[in-house]
Design a protein around this motif. Structure first.
Motif, short mmCIF file in Angstrom:
data_model
loop_
_atom_site.label_atom_id
_atom_site.label_comp_id
_atom_site.label_asym_id
_atom_site.label_seq_id
_atom_site.Cartn_x
_atom_site.Cartn_y
_atom_site.Cartn_z
N SER A 78 9.28 7.41 -12.02
CA SER A 78 8.52 8.20 -11.07
C SER A 78 7.10 8.29 -11.63
O SER A 78 6.87 8.94 -12.65
CB SER A 78 9.10 9.60 -10.91
OG SER A 78 8.15 10.41 -10.24
N ALA A 79 6.20 7.61 -10.98
CA ALA A 79 4.81 7.64 -11.44
C ALA A 79 4.25 9.04 -11.26
O ALA A 79 3.36 9.48 -11.98
CB ALA A 79 3.97 6.62 -10.69
N LYS A 80 4.79 9.74 -10.29
CA LYS A 80 4.29 11.09 -10.01
C LYS A 80 4.66 12.08 -11.11
O LYS A 80 3.82 12.79 -11.63
CB LYS A 80 4.85 11.57 -8.67
CG LYS A 80 4.24 12.87 -8.22
CD LYS A 80 4.68 13.17 -6.81
CE LYS A 80 4.16 14.52 -6.36
NZ LYS A 80 4.68 14.79 -5.00
N ASN A 127 9.64 2.61 -8.09
CA ASN A 127 8.91 3.87 -8.21
C ASN A 127 9.49 4.93 -7.26
O ASN A 127 10.27 4.62 -6.37
CB ASN A 127 7.43 3.63 -7.90
CG ASN A 127 6.57 4.83 -8.22
OD1 ASN A 127 6.89 5.62 -9.10
ND2 ASN A 127 5.47 4.97 -7.49
N LYS A 128 9.08 6.16 -7.48
CA LYS A 128 9.44 7.30 -6.64
C LYS A 128 10.94 7.61 -6.66
O LYS A 128 11.51 8.02 -5.66
CB LYS A 128 8.98 7.10 -5.19
CG LYS A 128 7.50 6.70 -5.06
CD LYS A 128 6.94 6.95 -3.68
CE LYS A 128 5.53 6.38 -3.56
NZ LYS A 128 4.90 6.63 -2.27
N VAL A 129 11.59 7.39 -7.82
CA VAL A 129 13.02 7.69 -7.90
C VAL A 129 13.26 9.21 -7.84
O VAL A 129 14.40 9.64 -7.67
CB VAL A 129 13.69 7.09 -9.17
CG1 VAL A 129 13.58 5.58 -9.17
CG2 VAL A 129 13.09 7.68 -10.43
N ASP A 130 12.18 9.99 -7.97
CA ASP A 130 12.33 11.45 -7.83
C ASP A 130 12.61 11.87 -6.39
O ASP A 130 13.10 12.96 -6.14
CB ASP A 130 11.05 12.15 -8.32
CG ASP A 130 9.82 11.71 -7.53
OD1 ASP A 130 9.25 12.54 -6.83
OD2 ASP A 130 9.43 10.52 -7.61
N LEU A 131 12.29 11.02 -5.43
CA LEU A 131 12.49 11.41 -4.03
C LEU A 131 13.97 11.38 -3.65
O LEU A 131 14.69 10.47 -4.04
CB LEU A 131 11.73 10.45 -3.10
CG LEU A 131 10.20 10.53 -3.11
CD1 LEU A 131 9.61 9.45 -2.20
CD2 LEU A 131 9.74 11.91 -2.67
N ILE A 150 0.83 -1.20 0.00
CA ILE A 150 0.00 0.00 0.00
C ILE A 150 0.88 1.27 0.00
O ILE A 150 1.93 1.30 0.64
CB ILE A 150 -0.97 -0.02 1.19
CG1 ILE A 150 -1.96 1.13 1.09
CG2 ILE A 150 -0.25 0.02 2.53
CD1 ILE A 150 -3.32 0.74 1.58
N ASP A 151 0.46 2.24 -0.79
CA ASP A 151 1.13 3.53 -0.91
C ASP A 151 2.42 3.53 -1.72
O ASP A 151 3.10 4.54 -1.78
CB ASP A 151 1.43 4.16 0.47
CG ASP A 151 0.20 4.83 1.05
OD1 ASP A 151 -0.76 5.04 0.27
OD2 ASP A 151 0.21 5.15 2.25
N HIS A 152 2.76 2.40 -2.32
CA HIS A 152 3.98 2.39 -3.12
C HIS A 152 3.77 2.95 -4.53
O HIS A 152 4.72 3.15 -5.26
CB HIS A 152 4.58 0.99 -3.16
CG HIS A 152 5.33 0.65 -1.90
ND1 HIS A 152 6.30 -0.31 -1.83
CD2 HIS A 152 5.25 1.17 -0.66
CE1 HIS A 152 6.78 -0.38 -0.60
NE2 HIS A 152 6.15 0.51 0.13
N GLY A 153 2.48 3.23 -4.86
CA GLY A 153 2.25 3.96 -6.12
C GLY A 153 1.50 3.21 -7.20
O GLY A 153 1.54 3.61 -8.36
N LYS A 154 0.79 2.16 -6.83
CA LYS A 154 0.05 1.36 -7.78
C LYS A 154 -0.98 2.20 -8.55
O LYS A 154 -1.00 2.18 -9.78
CB LYS A 154 -0.66 0.24 -6.99
CG LYS A 154 -1.38 -0.76 -7.81
CD LYS A 154 -1.77 -1.95 -6.94
CE LYS A 154 -2.91 -1.63 -5.99
NZ LYS A 154 -4.21 -2.04 -6.48
N SER A 155 -1.80 2.93 -7.84
CA SER A 155 -2.86 3.70 -8.51
C SER A 155 -2.28 4.81 -9.36
O SER A 155 -2.76 5.08 -10.47
CB SER A 155 -3.81 4.32 -7.48
OG SER A 155 -4.33 3.34 -6.64
N THR A 156 -1.24 5.45 -8.86
CA THR A 156 -0.62 6.54 -9.62
C THR A 156 -0.03 6.01 -10.93
O THR A 156 -0.19 6.60 -11.99
CB THR A 156 0.48 7.23 -8.79
OG1 THR A 156 -0.04 7.50 -7.49
CG2 THR A 156 0.93 8.52 -9.42
N LEU A 157 0.63 4.84 -10.85
CA LEU A 157 1.19 4.26 -12.06
C LEU A 157 0.09 3.88 -13.04
O LEU A 157 0.20 4.15 -14.24
CB LEU A 157 2.05 3.03 -11.72
CG LEU A 157 2.58 2.25 -12.93
CD1 LEU A 157 3.42 3.15 -13.84
CD2 LEU A 157 3.40 1.03 -12.50
#
Ligand code: GDP
Ligand code: MG
Length: 597
Positions: free
Chosen positions: A164-166, A133-137, A15-22
């Protein structure tokens, strides 16, 4: 469509690792092509509201992707069903696909549900593509997480897709990996129809909508089909796909996913996991399907206001239509009046249903202590399943009792290990494994489910300051020294507060409950004993002192508006009191008393 141009995949993630965003990014990326190429018409009476419904419940999206090899691929993204995050619900989506994208937050690393999901994907023979995911952080540590994926999961992470899905970075890389690394489906268009029911839900306009994956043959508009498990036959009145909007198509062939409707009113006629075949040319046998979801946690749900009983019944009925795994039946309690005994797949499921009832249906509920299903082996040789502590048979007729055990995986930073080990031990846990990977510990424990249902997860989170993740599956039943603990208020047993506990925990739990009730039940003009008992034996006791006259006197005088408020509050409170013999217990006391921990 040519099978080699189809890819069916799920996205799995903690949860919160970015499934929906991706998922959103993938849909967005493919959207432009979709608009040009697809001339299918939008289904009738489609409106904003229902579109909102779809985003909650649409679990599959068809994307057309123009790959770098110059070919256009049909990608079917299968979301794991929205409302239950637990493992058993994931398996049905996995059964409909050939591959998975494993999304791991590069700043967090592998968590308990990452692992649980991967095991399930491997069980379903999936090819898995790791996505970081989230390599932008700034906190992203790609190398460390790659090592973790290799060490903990045993997957080759050297060609993990870094995104980065974001920000949308490298979404195309994900799509290329899907095409290049996931297998295409197999199937025979000429063979008799076999389509798997992946999910179904009730739609106020269309009736029951069935989400399907075709394995062999074709689903066509107007076709007469048979549901193999129930034997029912129907004519298909809609065949379509989600883009994510519902779009009509005339057929779904092997390897494809989509939906059908057939003027079905009752969701129970469309068993998830069942196979749809053609009435004219029946398939020899159904598809393997998947294990049915069986409720493992039960609790009573009562309306705080007795007048809401019918409204609660109605609301439960509506929820059950959307969620075939949720069970309920009427129950009555001396303390709480009329309500329902409800069965859930797990604690999260329980919480979500409770929350939906309160939010969507505006109900004020009293929930009794969650209980697992015990097996009572009776001296006469029969075996009873007990869902409700109030139904406990006479102890002299019980030979022994078995309780469900789980295998739990807990992942956490190792500085919190001591506290978590102590918690597991306190809950009768048996340690199976402890390993370290990159500053994180992975604990595997066997635990009795009844020690987990109250507050284990909350305790785990607080001990680890939110850093521990937890996942479990049912292992089986084992004998336990279990007893029914009753709570007596002024010598009257209060059925809603009785619970099954392990004998070794009884005194501690009994004392805790009595202490709480002492604070929660208002004083009366007489002394009120509160007792916890096993059979006739009292194991804990507290006494609420009698109210003195001068305490009453103190309430008078002072600010008039404050007094008015107080009076109103009392009036409101009066309605929410339950009478036990001479004693009035506020309903809030039940809820508070049962929040163990
Ligand atoms: P899910 O629970 O796996 O579906 O996770 P979500 O897609 O809802 O994402 C959880 C949170 O992480 C949200 O607040 C997202 O905005 C955020 N998030 C997702 N992907 C990224 C990313 O690539 N970078 C950053 N910085 N945040 C992200
Ligand atoms: Mg999500």
């Amino acid at each position: 469509t040519d099978l080699s141009k189809i890819r069916n995949f799920s996205i799995i993630a903690h949860i919160d690792h970015g499934k929906s965003t991706l998922a959103d990014r993938l849909i967005e990326f493919c959207g432009a092509i979709e608009a040009r190429d697809m001339k299918a018409q939008l289904l009738d009476n489609m409106d904003i509201e229902r579109e909102r419904g779809i985003t909650i419940k649409a679990q599959t999206v068809r994307l057309n992707y123009n790959a770098k090899d110059g070919e256009t691929y049909q990608l079917n993204l299968m979301d794991t069903p929205g409302h239950v995050d637990f493992a058993y619900e994931v398996s049905r989506s996995l059964a409909a696909c050939e591959g998975s994208l494993l999304v791991v937050d590069a700043s967090q690393g592998v968590e308990a549900q990452t692992l649980a999901n991967v095991y399930q994907a491997l069980d379903a023979n999936h090819e898995i593509v790791p996505v970081l995911n989230k390599v932008d952080l700034p906190a992203a540590d790609v190398d460390r997480v790659k090592t973790q994926i290799e060490d903990v999961i045993g997957l080759d992470a050297s060609d993990a897709v870094e995104i980065s899905a974001k920000t949308g970075l490298n979404i195309e890389g994900v799509l290329e990996a899907i095409v290049a690394r996931l297998p295409s489906p197999k199937g025979d268009r000429e063979a008799p129809l076999q389509a798997l029911i992946v999910d179904s839900w009730y739609d106020a306009y269309l009736g029951v909508i069935i989400l399907v994956r075709v394995f062999n043959g074709e689903l066509k508009l107007g076709q007469k089909v048979r549901f193999m498990a129930t034997g029912a036959t129907r004519e298909l009145d809609r065949v379509g796909i989600f883009t994510p909007k519902k779009v009509a198509v005339d057929r779904l062939g092997p390897g494809e996913m989509g939906f059908v409707t057939a003027a079905i009113k009752d969701i129970r006629d469309t068993k998830v996991g069942d196979t749809i075949t053609e009435e004219r040319r029946l398939a020899e046998k159904p598809l393997a399907g998947f294990k049915p979801s069986i409720p493992v946690v039960f609790c009573g749900l009562f309306p705080a206001d007795a007048a809401d009983f019918e409204h609660l019944r109605d609301s439960l009925g509506k929820l059950a239509l959307n969620d075939a795994s949720f069970q309920y039946e009427t129950e009555s309690s001396a303390a709480l009046g009329f309500g329902f005994r409800c069965g859930f797949l797990g604690l999260l499921h329980l919480e979500i249903i409770q929350e939906r009832l309160e939010r969507e249906f505006d109900l004020d509920l009293i929930t009794t202590a969650p209980s697992v299903v015990y097996k009572m082996f009776m001296t006469d040789g029969t075996v009873l399943e007990m869902h409700n502590p109030a139904d406990m048979p006479d102890v002299v007729k019980i030979d022994h009792i078995e309780e469900p055990w789980i295998k739990a995986t807990i992942m956490l930073p190792d500085e919190y290990l001591g506290g978590v080990l102590a918690l597991c031990t306190e809950r009768r846990g048996i340690q199976v494994d402890l390993t370290y990977v990159g500053g994180r510990a992975m604990l595997v424990y066997e635990l009795p489910l009844n020690e987990v249902v109250f507050d284990f997860y909350d305790r785990l989170k607080s001990i680890s300051r939110g850093y521990a993740s937890f996942d479990y599956h049912l292992e089986g039943y084992r004998e336990g020294d279990l007893v029914k603990m009753s709570i007596l208020v002024n010598a009257e047993p209060v059925d809603a507060l009785s619970m099954i506990v392990h004998r070794s925990q009884a005194e501690y739990r009994g004392r805790q409950l009595c202490e709480r009730l002492k604070d929660l039940i208002p004083r009366h003009l007489f002394k009120i004993p509160i007792q916890a008992a096993i059979g006739a034996k009292v194991i804990a006791r507290e006494t609420i002192a009698a109210l003195r006259k001068d305490v009453l006197a103190k309430c008078y005088g002072g600010d008039i508006s404050r007094k008015r408020k107080l009076l109103d509050k009392q009036k409101e409170g009066k309605k929410r009191m339950r009478q036990f013999g001479e004693v009035e217990i506020p309903q809030s006391a039940f809820i508070a008393a049962l929040k163990m921990g």
